[in-house]
Design an enzyme around this catalytic site. Structure first.
Site, PDB file in Angstrom:
ATOM      1  N   ASP A  13       0.818  -1.225   0.000  1.00  0.00           N
ATOM      2  CA  ASP A  13       0.000   0.000   0.000  1.00  0.00           C
ATOM      3  C   ASP A  13       0.849   1.271   0.000  1.00  0.00           C
ATOM      4  O   ASP A  13       0.405   2.322   0.459  1.00  0.00           O
ATOM      5  CB  ASP A  13      -0.949   0.031   1.209  1.00  0.00           C
ATOM      6  CG  ASP A  13      -1.809  -1.212   1.312  1.00  0.00           C
ATOM      7  OD1 ASP A  13      -2.391  -1.601   0.290  1.00  0.00           O
ATOM      8  OD2 ASP A  13      -1.884  -1.800   2.411  1.00  0.00           O
ATOM      9  N   LYS A  16       2.638   2.129  -5.071  1.00  0.00           N
ATOM     10  CA  LYS A  16       3.380   1.632  -6.233  1.00  0.00           C
ATOM     11  C   LYS A  16       2.616   1.831  -7.534  1.00  0.00           C
ATOM     12  O   LYS A  16       3.216   2.065  -8.585  1.00  0.00           O
ATOM     13  CB  LYS A  16       3.702   0.139  -6.047  1.00  0.00           C
ATOM     14  CG  LYS A  16       4.631  -0.153  -4.882  1.00  0.00           C
ATOM     15  CD  LYS A  16       4.945  -1.630  -4.771  1.00  0.00           C
ATOM     16  CE  LYS A  16       3.729  -2.477  -4.432  1.00  0.00           C
ATOM     17  NZ  LYS A  16       3.131  -2.139  -3.105  1.00  0.00           N
ATOM     18  N   GLY A  40      -3.918  -4.495  -4.670  1.00  0.00           N
ATOM     19  CA  GLY A  40      -4.710  -3.449  -5.305  1.00  0.00           C
ATOM     20  C   GLY A  40      -3.861  -2.224  -5.560  1.00  0.00           C
ATOM     21  O   GLY A  40      -3.342  -1.625  -4.622  1.00  0.00           O
ATOM     22  N   HIS A  41      -3.678  -1.871  -6.830  1.00  0.00           N
ATOM     23  CA  HIS A  41      -2.916  -0.682  -7.185  1.00  0.00           C
ATOM     24  C   HIS A  41      -3.884   0.384  -7.674  1.00  0.00           C
ATOM     25  O   HIS A  41      -4.642   0.167  -8.621  1.00  0.00           O
ATOM     26  CB  HIS A  41      -1.886  -0.999  -8.271  1.00  0.00           C
ATOM     27  CG  HIS A  41      -0.742  -1.819  -7.767  1.00  0.00           C
ATOM     28  ND1 HIS A  41       0.237  -2.337  -8.583  1.00  0.00           N
ATOM     29  CD2 HIS A  41      -0.433  -2.208  -6.518  1.00  0.00           C
ATOM     30  CE1 HIS A  41       1.111  -3.015  -7.841  1.00  0.00           C
ATOM     31  NE2 HIS A  41       0.720  -2.935  -6.603  1.00  0.00           N
ATOM     32  N   GLN A 224       2.175  -6.073  -3.112  1.00  0.00           N
ATOM     33  CA  GLN A 224       2.453  -6.068  -1.674  1.00  0.00           C
ATOM     34  C   GLN A 224       3.787  -5.352  -1.367  1.00  0.00           C
ATOM     35  O   GLN A 224       4.149  -4.439  -2.096  1.00  0.00           O
ATOM     36  CB  GLN A 224       2.446  -7.498  -1.109  1.00  0.00           C
ATOM     37  CG  GLN A 224       1.080  -8.144  -1.054  1.00  0.00           C
ATOM     38  CD  GLN A 224       0.779  -9.008  -2.268  1.00  0.00           C
ATOM     39  OE1 GLN A 224       1.650  -9.563  -2.903  1.00  0.00           O
ATOM     40  NE2 GLN A 224      -0.479  -9.129  -2.594  1.00  0.00           N
TER      41      GLN A 224
END
Length: 427
Positions: A13, A16, A40-41, A224
């Site tokens: 988080d 990235k 989740g990006h 991650q």
């Protein structure tokens, strides 16, 4: 330099997605090397938010090709939904997305086992997303996984799945008291997925190595963060793969000598989702305040993130493990309203300073952070476009992070939009 790895240096988080999106504007290819739809990006373009789980963030730049490597575990349903979401928003995916034929597939029984084990009162829970990631990697290591290439042979797929489902049904029914699965239904479901995904499937290792030989600029994207790495993270509160930079070689099929540099992405403070140790964590009241300031809720699950001060011990260990050359420091603007900001520069146990990052969970839970306090700048930063125009105390805070980690900040994010990004003159 043609190959760069972008790696999270905390518990994920870190932002990235935004950093990869910006870098991919000058890249030929972005390749995701591990994890699954548990990541989740989030990328914001012209006020519109895109949340990507499997497809690399580079897909939002129309000239950039994207690869999902062999180290990723793929949920076909989630991937197809993501493709449809992008196409509905006018993003062309066909001909730009390539999926490794060696990647493993997440099956319905993986999700069922994940949620069953997390909810079972007799088992230790670690706070997974329930997306089946861990059980899929277990099957991969046990050599009973289903790979994308298996979809090409209907009879082999039926044989492997029948054996797997018979085994999983025993576990689901006898241990977790869950309903058994129908092998025929799952086989037909996954053959239908194959028909939709077939245009994207290729030998991505060959594709990437050919691109490297041709001098193309490639970004290797991890999901991650370092401290969720199964080997070097805060085990067992980790993911089931290697988010560290070394995972790029095994997760994409490129040699380590092909990597030119590693960019570490780190927040100006620290967060983590789920359970596990967190030495610099705020109390609940301060965490709640920071969550509101930084919109700290998981992109995949919506879970509230735990918040704390910047931890240089973590950051230094991430530099060591990943070989980080530069930082992308994100979310500096979240600290704009704070009068004082702390940096953890060391850990103590029983009054003694530690010389290394603790190897055991018990030790990490016992550490006492050693803090130094920096004055806040108490003024907005999101409108600033150059490093030299930052408030003096904001610059001092950045320089202190560079000093305590012995790593320069190359990119600074002061907001979620693309244009809320600053680059050091040496970048």
């Amino acid at each position: 330099m043609s190959v760069q790895v972008v790696v999270g240096a905390q518990w994920g988080d870190e932002g990235k997605g935004k950093i990869v999106d910006i870098l991919s504007q000058n890249a030929d290819c972005v390749a995701r090397y591990q994890g699954g739809a548990n990541a989740g990006h989030t990328v914001v373009i012209d006020g519109e938010k895109y949340i990507l789980h499997l497809i690399p963030s580079g897909i939002l730049n129309e000239r950039t090709r994207c690869v999902i490597g062999n180290g990723v575990v793929i949920d076909p349903s989630a991937l197809l939904a993501e493709i449809r979401m992008l196409e509905d928003k006018g993003i062309n995916v066909r001909g730009r997305l390539f999926i490794s034929h060696y990647a493993h597939l997440i099956m319905p029984y993986h999700k069922m086992l994940d949620t069953a084990s997390e909810s079972d009162p007799g088992e230790r829970t670690i706070g997974t997303t329930g997306r089946g990631i861990g059980p899929a990697y277990v099957d991969k290591a046990s050599r009973i996984g289903i790979r994308v290439a298996d979809l090409l042979d209907r009879e082999l797929l039926r044989e492997k799945l029948t054996i797997n489902i018979q085994q999983k049904n025993k576990i689901l029914s006898k241990i977790y008291d869950r309903e058994e699965l129908d092998p025929d239904r799952i086989i037909e479901e996954y053959l239908a997925y194959d028909a939709e995904l077939d245009p994207y499937i290729t030998d991505t290792s060959r594709l990437l190595n050919q691109s490297i030989r041709e001098g193309h600029r490639i970004i290797c994207e991890g999901a991650q963060g370092t401290f969720l790495d199964i080997d070097f993270g805060t085990y067992p509160y980790v993911t089931s793969s290697n988010p560290i930079s070394g995972g790029a070689t095994t997760g994409l099929g490129i040699g380590p000598t092909k990597i030119d540099r590693v960019l570490g992405v780190v927040k100006a403070y620290t967060t983590r989702v789920g359970m596990g140790p967190f030495p610099t964590e705020f109390d609940e009241q301060a965490s709640e305040a920071m969550r509101e300031l930084g919109d700290e809720f998981g992109a995949t699950t919506g879970r509230p993130r735990r918040c704390g001060w910047f931890d240089a011990v973590l950051a230094n260990y991430a530099v060591q493990i990943n070989g980080i050359d530069h930082w992308a420091l994100t979310k500096l603007d979240v600290l704009d309203s704070l009068e004082e900001i702390k940096i953890c520069t060391g850990y103590r146990i029983d009054g003694k300073l530690l010389s290394t990052f603790p190897a055991t969970l018990n030790a990490l839970q016992q550490v006492e952070p050693v803090y130094e306090t920096c004055p806040g700048w108490m003024t907005p930063t999101s409108h600033i476009k150059k490093f030299e125009n930052l408030p003096r105390n904001a610059l001092a805070y950045i320089r202190r992070i560079e000093e305590v980690t012995d790593t320069p900040v190359q990119i600074l994010s002061v907001g979620s939009a693309r244009d809320e990004t600053l680059f050091a003159k040496s970048a």
